[in-house]
Design a protein around this motif. Structure first.
Motif, short mmCIF file in Angstrom:
data_model
loop_
_atom_site.label_atom_id
_atom_site.label_comp_id
_atom_site.label_asym_id
_atom_site.label_seq_id
_atom_site.Cartn_x
_atom_site.Cartn_y
_atom_site.Cartn_z
N PHE A 1 0.83 -1.20 0.00
CA PHE A 1 0.00 0.00 0.00
C PHE A 1 0.87 1.25 0.00
O PHE A 1 0.52 2.28 -0.60
N HIS B 1 -18.22 -0.02 -3.52
CA HIS B 1 -19.52 -0.17 -2.86
C HIS B 1 -20.58 -0.49 -3.89
O HIS B 1 -20.47 -0.12 -5.06
N PHE C 1 -14.68 -6.42 -3.80
CA PHE C 1 -13.29 -6.09 -3.54
C PHE C 1 -12.50 -6.34 -4.82
O PHE C 1 -12.52 -7.45 -5.37
N GLU D 1 -6.14 -4.27 -2.24
CA GLU D 1 -7.52 -4.39 -2.70
C GLU D 1 -8.30 -3.16 -2.28
O GLU D 1 -8.08 -2.59 -1.21
N GLY D 2 -9.20 -2.76 -3.13
CA GLY D 2 -10.08 -1.64 -2.82
C GLY D 2 -11.53 -2.08 -2.87
O GLY D 2 -11.86 -3.09 -3.52
N LEU D 3 -12.38 -1.34 -2.20
CA LEU D 3 -13.80 -1.69 -2.17
C LEU D 3 -14.59 -0.83 -3.13
O LEU D 3 -14.49 0.40 -3.12
N SER E 1 -5.48 3.82 7.57
CA SER E 1 -6.12 2.51 7.62
C SER E 1 -5.79 1.64 6.41
O SER E 1 -6.21 0.50 6.32
N GLU E 2 -5.02 2.20 5.48
CA GLU E 2 -4.64 1.50 4.25
C GLU E 2 -5.88 0.98 3.51
O GLU E 2 -5.96 -0.18 3.11
N LYS E 3 -6.83 1.87 3.32
CA LYS E 3 -8.05 1.50 2.61
C LYS E 3 -8.18 2.32 1.33
O LYS E 3 -7.84 3.50 1.29
N ASP F 1 -6.98 6.13 2.02
CA ASP F 1 -6.83 6.37 3.46
C ASP F 1 -5.50 5.75 3.91
O ASP F 1 -5.38 4.54 4.07
N SER G 1 -11.00 3.32 -1.68
CA SER G 1 -12.39 3.32 -2.15
C SER G 1 -12.38 3.47 -3.67
O SER G 1 -11.71 4.37 -4.20
#
Length: 418
Positions: free
Chosen positions: A300, A338, A326, A334-336, A371-373, A368, A375
């Motif tokens: 990340f 929605h 995902f 990996e990203g989400l 949090s290593e997220k 992010d 979107s």
């Protein structure tokens, strides 16, 4: 040491009295057994079971002669009563002018001969059994020398002949017992029956205690956050156990790699040398939580340096869940997407429009770092489709066709006189 101790031991051994007589006459033929005496019989100056001391003045092939202190009796010690070790000649144990002590096993009090036949070995054994019993009662550690290796274990000299069964030699199976021959070993007294000349020793408990101490030392020295090397020693469905020296830690399946791991065997194998990060240490429970993936640079970090919000990438659908999909945009990241970002049209269930393994274009909505997220959006990579205009409805707003009162009420007013 009491006389009763020696009397009890005498009841467990036998010797040919002719052999003792031969010793006193200078022609020695001995065995390893001793006479069974009536220990209550008085012999005047000495009794069987008495402890005597004297000075060696003659060493023969099969016995030694001793001047008994404060007595006109002559002392004789057969070679078999010098020691519990196997010797060929008395010179291996005693020399002239040595002061020795032993327990009386036979008394000859006659006019033409006054002899005391005594045993150093029996006195040493009696003292040894007493010490061994104390060691057992107090759970003390003693040291013995391995005298013989047999199929079932080790014969050890601890003042008397003791035995370590192979099962009590270590906490792990040992195939080659010959490696211990001649070694000094620390042992515990497991069981003792002096009347049967039986001493069972235990080395396994010492090995276990030493390992437990070493485990505690290492547990206390490990620090959360540090990176150490280990070896994979066991694999389960939920993770891998990794040996760090004296202790094992667990790396959960979720901590094996930044990419999703379906089976532990896909990430590691038994015997692999790996770098792990210590996540947590619990010395009391002897538990260590480890991570392989966190011991490596996070993909990340590289991803966030190379990409930014608004960028469009190709990705692979890895997982479909009720709330979205995902998508892996680079190995380990990996990203989400929605469910509301899958399509411009309403999507009830992600699996209605997407499949795992499918390649899709996605737009980075947000990154992010903490949090290593990531979107993502699929619908933002395409234009929103134009909608067809609603058909126009034309209406006549004039009053030409409006109903009159006559149309409404008809002939109801015709009879009225207005």
């Amino acid at each position: 040491m009491t006389t009763d101790n020696f009397k009890e031991q005498e009841n467990n051994e036998e010797v040919n009295e002719t052999q003792v007589d031969e010793v006193t006459e200078g022609n020695v033929e001995t065995t390893d057994s001793l006479p069974e005496e009536n220990t209550t019989e008085s012999t005047g100056t000495f009794e069987v079971g008495d402890i005597v001391k004297g000075t060696v003045y003659k060493v023969e092939d099969k016995f030694v002669k001793v001047h008994i202190e404060d007595s006109d009796f002559e002392g004789i010690v057969p070679i078999s009563q010098l020691t519990n070790k196997r010797i060929e000649r008395p010179e291996e144990i005693v020399s002239e002018e040595d002061t020795i002590e032993g327990v009386v096993i036979k008394v000859e009090d006659e006019e033409d001969r006054k002899n005391v036949i005594f045993s150093i070995r029996k006195l040493d054994e009696a003292n040894a059994y007493e010490k061994l019993q104390d060691a057992k009662d107090n759970d003390e550690t003693i040291t013995g020398k391995v005298m013989e290796v047999v199929k079932a274990g080790l014969v050890v000299d601890v003042g008397v002949r003791g035995f370590i069964p192979a099962s009590l030699l270590s906490d792990a199976y040992i195939e080659d017992l010959d490696q211990f021959e001649g070694q000094d070993l620390e042992v515990k007294v497991e069981d003792i029956e002096s009347e049967k000349n039986r001493v069972i020793l235990n080395r396994k408990r010492i090995v276990e205690a030493e390992k437990a101490e070493e485990r505690q030392k290492q547990l206390e020295s490990l620090e959360a956050g540090s990176i150490v090397e280990g070896e994979v020693v066991r694999i389960t469905t939920f993770g891998a156990f990794i040996n760090l020296g004296d202790v094992d830690g667990l790396a959960h399946i979720s901590e094996l790699d930044y990419s999703r791991v379906e089976k532990v065997e896909d990430a590691v194998n038994i015997g692999d040398k790996v770098q792990v990060k210590i996540l947590d240490v619990d010395p009391e429970q002897e538990r260590i939580s480890l991570s392989l993936k966190q011991a490596k640079a996070s993909p990340f970090d590289s991803f966030i340096e190379e990409h930014s919000e608004g960028e469009v990438l190709e990705g692979e659908v890895k997982r479909l869940v009720d709330f979205g999909a995902f998508v892996e945009v680079t190995p380990g990241v990996e990203g989400l997407v929605h469910v509301s970002e899958i399509s411009h049209e309403h999507v009830a269930t992600p699996s209605d429009v997407l499949k795992e393994g499918q390649t899709v274009s996605v737009k980075i909505l947000s990154l992010d770092e903490d949090s290593e997220k990531v979107s993502l959006s699929i619908k933002e990579t395409s234009e929103k489709p134009a909608r067809d205009p609603e058909p126009k409805v034309y209406r006549d707003d004039t009053d030409d066709d409006a109903p009159t009162l006559g149309d409404v009420f008809g002939d109801r007013f015709k009879d009225l006189d207005i």
